[in-house]
Design a protein around this motif. Structure first.
Motif: not given
Length: 74
Positions: A44-64
């Motif tokens: 669920e976390a990977a899908t949200w991170w990668i597919k839904e938001h197309q985020l890079d491997h590392f992102e700023k914690a504030v943004k997340i």
């Protein structure tokens, strides 16, 4: 998003920001132990991170944290 996962993401991001400042980065693995003891939640976390938001491997914690809270600005 699962309420338990949402709370965990916010907690981890807040802790990392408090310890290391606003520029600290996280990956979605930061919200899990080094064990695959809950594959559904991890996916669920990977899908949200990668597919839904197309985020890079590392992102700023504030943004997340802001994305999870629904307060992110573009």
């Amino acid at each position: 998003m699962n309420p338990r996962l949402r709370a965990k993401i916010i907690q981890v991001c807040d802790e990392k920001i408090k310890a290391k400042g606003d520029q600290v980065g996280v990956s979605f693995y930061a919200f899990f132990e080094n064990k695959n003891n809950n594959p559904e939640l991890l996916m669920e976390a990977a899908t949200w991170w990668i597919k839904e938001h197309q985020l890079d491997h590392f992102e700023k914690a504030v943004k997340i944290r802001d994305l999870v809270n629904g307060t992110a600005t573009k």
